[in-house]
Design a protein around this motif. Structure first.
Motif: not given
Length: 295
Positions: A212-223, A229-237
């Motif tokens: 369970l990761t943010r949307y997009g390719q990543s080491t964990i999602s690939e393996m 996937f969850t929304s890739p929404t960025k966190e505010a500062n």
């Protein structure tokens, strides 16, 4: 997948991973979404200075059925309220404004997460969890919260579950896991080294892995065997507590739980009633002891 929006999110997140010709199409669509939904595939190829074949390849890269599917999703995005972005809080901001900002971002995150969930993958995850002997959830930092929430939920319906944030304890459990077990690694970035190691160990043991990761390719999602996937929404500062990403992760856990519960409806009701009665008995017993001590 039965989804009618989320096209712009897919394009934004996948753009940097696309070949140059497909990046050009993505840039054009993101800059001209209203025009794109009224175009034919050949018109988009011409406007983006590529080709209709490149548009077809882009749709395949996004794992969509075709150009019509992409247009349908973009049109759904256009019909939605304008995205609120991260909208960080300001010094001495009125509470009313903070309420609006936090709520808007939460709603946006949940909607985007629903748009990005692949129902086929979700169904596979549900079946694996439903039939699992034991389920082991692992996450560190803010991602430990949904792991513990998942354990609590599945224990209530008599599914043997563990949740660990310590990699040594997690490795100990996974090292003794059986082939019929499931290990779920939770990481917003998809690159958390401790989660990577736990999934590597699980795969060595022949255990089914879910990420369970943010949307997009990543080491964990690939393996992982099954990638959610969850929304890739960025966190505010100012939101370093990973507020919106945690909400999205909890949302997916809720969907998993409800789906498993639906698949075994009668037994779920029985187990929930039993756990509810047990908790009530403990509460009543505690109440009686307090009353006695006060007397």
């Amino acid at each position: 997948m039965g989804i009618s929006s989320g096209g712009l999110v897919l394009l934004e997140e996948m753009k940097q991973e696309l070949p140059p010709s497909e990046q050009k199409i993505a840039d054009y669509i993101l800059g001209n979404p209203e025009k794109t939904v009224r175009m034919t595939i050949s018109e988009l190829g011409e406007k983006s200075k590529t080709s209709s074949a490149a548009v077809t390849r882009l749709c395949k890269s996004l794992k969509l059925k075709g150009f019509q599917d992409l247009k349908l999703r973009i049109n759904g995005d256009l019909g939605r309220k304008k995205e609120v972005g991260t909208r960080d809080i300001e010094p001495n901001e009125p509470v009313e404004t903070t309420i609006d900002k936090v709520t808007d971002l939460a709603v946006q995150t949940l909607l985007e997460t629903a748009e990005l969930l692949d129902s086929d993958k979700m169904l596979r995850a549900v079946e694996k969890i439903k039939n699992a002997h034991s389920i082991h959830f692992f996450g560190v930092g803010a991602s430990a919260i949904p792991a513990m929430d998942a354990q609590q939920k599945f224990l209530r319906i008599n599914k043997t579950s563990t949740a660990f944030t310590d990699p040594h304890m997690g490795a100990t459990v996974v090292a003794n896991a059986k082939s019929g077990d499931v290990v779920m690694g939770i990481s917003f970035s998809g690159e958390t080294s401790e989660v990577v190691k736990i999934l590597e160990l699980a795969k060595e043991k022949g255990v089914t892995t879910i990420s369970l990761t943010r949307y997009g390719q990543s080491t964990i999602s690939e393996m992982a065997d099954i990638s959610l996937f969850t929304s890739p929404t960025k966190e505010a500062n100012f939101r370093s507590g990973a507020t919106s990403s945690r909400l999205a992760q909890l949302h997916v856990i809720d969907i998993l739980f409800m789906s498993v519960a639906s698949k075994q409806y009668e037994s779920t009701i029985k187990y929930l009633d039993a756990t509810r009665d047990a908790i009530k008995e403990i509460q009543h017993s505690t109440g009686r002891k307090k009353k006695k001590s006060n007397d």
